[in-house]
Every structure is written in structure tokens, then in C-alpha cells.
Motif scaffolding. Structure first.
Motif, PDB file in Angstrom:
ATOM      1  N   ALA A  81       1.248   1.423  -6.802  1.00 13.65           N
ATOM      2  CA  ALA A  81       2.329   0.738  -6.986  1.00 13.65           C
ATOM      3  C   ALA A  81       3.055   0.084  -5.863  1.00 13.65           C
ATOM      4  CB  ALA A  81       3.380   1.674  -7.622  1.00 13.65           C
ATOM      5  N   ALA A  82       3.006   0.760  -4.727  1.00 12.34           N
ATOM      6  CA  ALA A  82       3.734   0.368  -3.631  1.00 12.34           C
ATOM      7  C   ALA A  82       2.863  -0.890  -3.001  1.00 12.34           C
ATOM      8  CB  ALA A  82       4.064   1.352  -2.567  1.00 12.34           C
ATOM      9  N   TYR A  83       1.737  -0.945  -2.969  1.00  9.35           N
ATOM     10  CA  TYR A  83       0.852  -1.938  -2.499  1.00  9.35           C
ATOM     11  C   TYR A  83       1.057  -3.180  -3.653  1.00  9.35           C
ATOM     12  CZ  TYR A  83      -3.592  -4.704  -1.311  1.00  9.35           C
ATOM     13  OH  TYR A  83      -3.997  -5.689  -1.039  1.00  9.35           O
ATOM     14  N   LEU A  87       2.624  -6.996  -2.344  1.00 12.36           N
ATOM     15  CA  LEU A  87       1.942  -8.231  -2.802  1.00 12.36           C
ATOM     16  C   LEU A  87       3.027  -9.159  -3.518  1.00 12.36           C
ATOM     17  CD1 LEU A  87      -1.616  -7.343  -4.215  1.00 12.36           C
ATOM     18  CD2 LEU A  87      -0.887  -8.064  -1.918  1.00 12.36           C
ATOM     19  N   ALA A  88       3.763  -8.526  -4.246  1.00  7.43           N
ATOM     20  CA  ALA A  88       5.190  -9.286  -5.188  1.00  7.43           C
ATOM     21  C   ALA A  88       5.773  -9.957  -4.265  1.00  7.43           C
ATOM     22  CB  ALA A  88       5.559  -8.354  -5.944  1.00  7.43           C
ATOM     23  N   LEU A  89       6.391  -8.994  -3.168  1.00  7.21           N
ATOM     24  CA  LEU A  89       7.334  -9.579  -2.278  1.00  7.21           C
ATOM     25  C   LEU A  89       6.689 -10.696  -1.276  1.00  7.21           C
ATOM     26  CD1 LEU A  89      10.121  -9.340  -0.784  1.00  7.21           C
ATOM     27  CD2 LEU A  89       9.017  -7.676   0.619  1.00  7.21           C
ATOM     28  N   HIS A  90       5.397 -10.284  -0.889  1.00  5.73           N
ATOM     29  CA  HIS A  90       4.941 -11.471  -0.092  1.00  5.73           C
ATOM     30  C   HIS A  90       4.601 -12.697  -0.894  1.00  5.73           C
ATOM     31  CE1 HIS A  90       2.364 -12.442   3.570  1.00  5.73           C
ATOM     32  NE2 HIS A  90       1.631 -12.999   2.624  1.00  5.73           N
ATOM     33  N   VAL A 116      -8.672  -3.000  -3.059  1.00  6.79           N
ATOM     34  CA  VAL A 116      -7.556  -2.068  -3.003  1.00  6.79           C
ATOM     35  C   VAL A 116      -6.709  -1.837  -4.229  1.00  6.79           C
ATOM     36  CG1 VAL A 116      -5.398  -1.465  -1.705  1.00  6.79           C
ATOM     37  CG2 VAL A 116      -7.331  -2.599  -0.469  1.00  6.79           C
ATOM     38  N   THR A 117      -6.263  -2.632  -4.759  1.00 10.29           N
ATOM     39  CA  THR A 117      -5.742  -2.712  -6.082  1.00 10.29           C
ATOM     40  C   THR A 117      -6.297  -1.781  -7.304  1.00 10.29           C
ATOM     41  OG1 THR A 117      -4.552  -4.824  -5.808  1.00 10.29           O
ATOM     42  CG2 THR A 117      -4.530  -3.989  -8.207  1.00 10.29           C
ATOM     43  N   ASN A 118      -7.719  -1.969  -7.278  1.00  9.11           N
ATOM     44  CA  ASN A 118      -8.342  -1.172  -8.212  1.00  9.11           C
ATOM     45  C   ASN A 118      -8.634   0.260  -7.871  1.00  9.11           C
ATOM     46  OD1 ASN A 118     -11.243  -0.381  -9.855  1.00  9.11           O
ATOM     47  ND2 ASN A 118     -10.164  -2.140 -11.024  1.00  9.11           N
ATOM     48  N   VAL A 119      -8.916   0.271  -6.590  1.00  9.20           N
ATOM     49  CA  VAL A 119      -8.969   1.743  -6.037  1.00  9.20           C
ATOM     50  C   VAL A 119      -7.739   2.677  -6.102  1.00  9.20           C
ATOM     51  CG1 VAL A 119      -9.539   3.028  -4.026  1.00  9.20           C
ATOM     52  CG2 VAL A 119     -11.040   1.149  -4.449  1.00  9.20           C
ATOM     53  N   LEU A 120      -6.572   1.945  -5.844  1.00  7.96           N
ATOM     54  CA  LEU A 120      -5.348   2.566  -5.983  1.00  7.96           C
ATOM     55  C   LEU A 120      -4.833   2.799  -7.382  1.00  7.96           C
ATOM     56  CD1 LEU A 120      -3.580   1.354  -2.667  1.00  7.96           C
ATOM     57  CD2 LEU A 120      -4.703   3.610  -3.157  1.00  7.96           C
ATOM     58  N   ASN A 121      -5.729   2.577  -8.355  1.00  7.17           N
ATOM     59  CA  ASN A 121      -5.555   2.696  -9.680  1.00  7.17           C
ATOM     60  C   ASN A 121      -6.015   3.807 -10.358  1.00  7.17           C
ATOM     61  OD1 ASN A 121      -4.416   2.552 -12.364  1.00  7.17           O
ATOM     62  ND2 ASN A 121      -5.052   0.361 -12.691  1.00  7.17           N
ATOM     63  N   ALA A 192       4.607  -7.612  -9.573  1.00  2.79           N
ATOM     64  CA  ALA A 192       5.969  -6.683  -9.806  1.00  2.79           C
ATOM     65  C   ALA A 192       5.647  -5.988 -11.038  1.00  2.79           C
ATOM     66  CB  ALA A 192       7.168  -7.407  -9.628  1.00  2.79           C
ATOM     67  N   ALA A 193       5.183  -6.805 -12.295  1.00  2.24           N
ATOM     68  CA  ALA A 193       5.184  -6.174 -13.597  1.00  2.24           C
ATOM     69  C   ALA A 193       3.809  -5.016 -13.450  1.00  2.24           C
ATOM     70  CB  ALA A 193       4.939  -7.021 -14.316  1.00  2.24           C
ATOM     71  N   LEU A 194       2.763  -5.137 -12.629  1.00  2.00           N
ATOM     72  CA  LEU A 194       1.581  -4.567 -12.643  1.00  2.00           C
ATOM     73  C   LEU A 194       2.271  -3.116 -11.923  1.00  2.00           C
ATOM     74  CD1 LEU A 194      -1.149  -6.826 -11.815  1.00  2.00           C
ATOM     75  CD2 LEU A 194      -0.786  -5.578 -13.982  1.00  2.00           C
ATOM     76  N   ALA A 195       2.943  -3.426 -10.823  1.00  2.00           N
ATOM     77  CA  ALA A 195       3.521  -2.244  -9.953  1.00  2.00           C
ATOM     78  C   ALA A 195       4.335  -1.058 -11.102  1.00  2.00           C
ATOM     79  CB  ALA A 195       4.305  -2.566  -8.924  1.00  2.00           C
ATOM     80  N   VAL A 196       4.943  -1.811 -11.861  1.00  2.00           N
ATOM     81  CA  VAL A 196       6.127  -1.034 -12.603  1.00  2.00           C
ATOM     82  C   VAL A 196       5.329  -0.329 -13.669  1.00  2.00           C
ATOM     83  CG1 VAL A 196       8.049  -1.284 -14.381  1.00  2.00           C
ATOM     84  CG2 VAL A 196       8.216  -2.479 -12.173  1.00  2.00           C
ATOM     85  N   ARG A 197       4.343  -1.071 -14.247  1.00  6.26           N
ATOM     86  CA  ARG A 197       3.503  -0.614 -15.212  1.00  6.26           C
ATOM     87  C   ARG A 197       2.643   0.545 -14.795  1.00  6.26           C
ATOM     88  NH1 ARG A 197      -1.686  -3.728 -18.284  1.00  6.26           N
ATOM     89  NH2 ARG A 197      -2.433  -1.816 -19.375  1.00  6.26           N
ATOM     90  N   LEU A 198       2.194   0.520 -13.653  1.00  4.33           N
ATOM     91  CA  LEU A 198       1.636   1.924 -12.820  1.00  4.33           C
ATOM     92  C   LEU A 198       2.550   2.692 -12.801  1.00  4.33           C
ATOM     93  CD1 LEU A 198      -1.369   2.184 -11.662  1.00  4.33           C
ATOM     94  CD2 LEU A 198      -0.515   1.507  -9.473  1.00  4.33           C
TER      95      LEU A 198
END
Length: 201
Positions: A81-83, A87-90, A116-121, A192-198
Motif C-alpha cells: 500500500a505504501a508503494y 506511485l500516486a504521489l509521484h 513490485v506492485t504484484n509481489v507486494l500484494n 491511490a484507490a489501489l493502495a486504499v483497497r489493499l
């Protein structure tokens, strides 16, 4: 290898699951919208490699260990989620767009983000842990080998479907090239929505 009937059922189920828009599809679409069709496909390829990582964990039995250890699972989830939030901020602050259709470096970056996104999910690990063993038959040989074959096929069908979505996002970008700032903001909202969802789902 599973028998032909089991393999056909697995491929059909996997295709239906991959066709259903989810976090991976949204991620590839966002990358395609920011960097063009090839960036969307590169992101999808990264997602597929991340999927193979979870397949290896499942075949080795490590995914079951993670699933039984809430603290470890939470750690991976919050890291993912942090990653995504980064990405959202960037993407929100990006000027000019971070990626372009011709840059090799941008394609590698999109690919790396997908991995990275998939591995950290951890939800991917739990899904694969629950899904793949249903189609393995101990009477047909080592289960771990069957899981590797099935997982590779699942990753390949996912690459085909998610890559198509990512390329479609790139086509959208090319039509709205004059609105790159808007596309950056849209991508940021998706990440950002993906981070919240995670975190909360």
C-alpha cells in the motif's frame, strides 16, 4: 500435467478471472495512460512476473506459511500500500509525464512497477494458494510440479488479457496527448484507490 478435461476447466476459469477487471488491470491501464501502449504492456508483463513469484511461493509451501502468520501478511500488505501511495504521489506531481512511448528506460520502469506492485500484494498469494491446488491431482505426479505448470499458464493468460487492457490505456493516452496533466491526475487517483483497497479490503 493435469488431464485434458482438468486443464480445459482450469484455462477457462483462469481466463474468466483474468477478464474480470481488478487491481492488476487498473494498474496496467494507468501505466498505459501515462506512458503509451508499450508501457501498458510492459506493466502487464511485470504483473505476470510477480504472479510467477507467488506461484513459486505456493509450490514451495511458503504462501501457506504467510497465510498462517497474520503479522507477516500485514507487513507485506502495508508495504504494498505504501508503494502504491508513493506511485500516486509521484504521478500527481509529475510534469512532464514520467514515461513515453519510445523510451526503453520508461518501459523498464513500468515493468519494474508491475513486478513490485504484484509481489507486494499478499492477496495475490492467497488467491493463488486457494485457486491452483483445486486443479492438481496427486495421482498424476508431484503436486508442486503441477502447480508450477498451472501457475505459468495462469500468468500467461493474465499477461495476454492485462496487456490488452494496458495497450488500450495507451491508445487512450495517444488520443488525449494534449491533456497529459489530466492523465497524470487520473493515474494518481487509480494508484491511490489501489493502495486504499489493499489496506481496507
Amino acid at each position: 500435467m493435469p488431464d485434458a478435461g482438468t486443464l480445459a476447466a482450469f484455462l477457462g476459469a483462469g481466463l474468466v478471472l483474468n477478464l474480470t477487471p481488478g487491481a492488476d488491470v487498473m494498474f496496467a491501464l494507468a501505466c498505459g495512460a501515462r506512458g503509451g501502449p508499450r508501457a501498458g504492456i510492459a506493466a502487464a508483463a511485470g504483473v505476470a512476473v510477480g504472479c510467477l513469484f507467488h506461484v513459486l511461493l505456493t509450490a514451495a509451501g511458503l504462501a501457506a506459511v504467510l497465510a498462517a502468520t497474520p503479522a507477516a501478511l500485514d507487513l507485506v500488505r502495508y508495504a504494498g500500500a505504501a508503494y502504491l501511495a508513493w506511485l500516486a504521489l509521484h504521478a500527481w506531481r509529475a510534469t512532464p509525464p514520467e514515461t513515453d512511448e519510445a523510451g526503453t528506460e520508461s518501459l523498464l520502469r513500468a515493468f519494474g512497477k508491475g513486478v513490485v506492485t504484484n509481489v507486494l500484494n499478499p492477496k495475490v498469494a492467497l488467491f493463488i494458494l486457494a485457486f491452483l491446488p483445486q486443479f492438481a491431482d496427486p495421482d498424476r505426479g508431484p503436486v508442486w510440479a503441477q502447480l508450477l505448470v498451472l501457475g505459468t499458464l495462469f500468468a500467461l493468460t493474465g499477461l495476454l488479457v492485462t496487456g490488452t487492457y494496458g495497450a488500450a490505456g495507451g491508445v487512450l493516452r495517444s488520443r488525449l496527448a494534449a491533456r497529459s496533466r489530466l492523465l497524470d491526475r487520473m493515474s494518481a487517483l487509480v494508484f491511490a484507490a489501489l493502495a486504499v483497497r489493499l489496506v481496507v479490503a
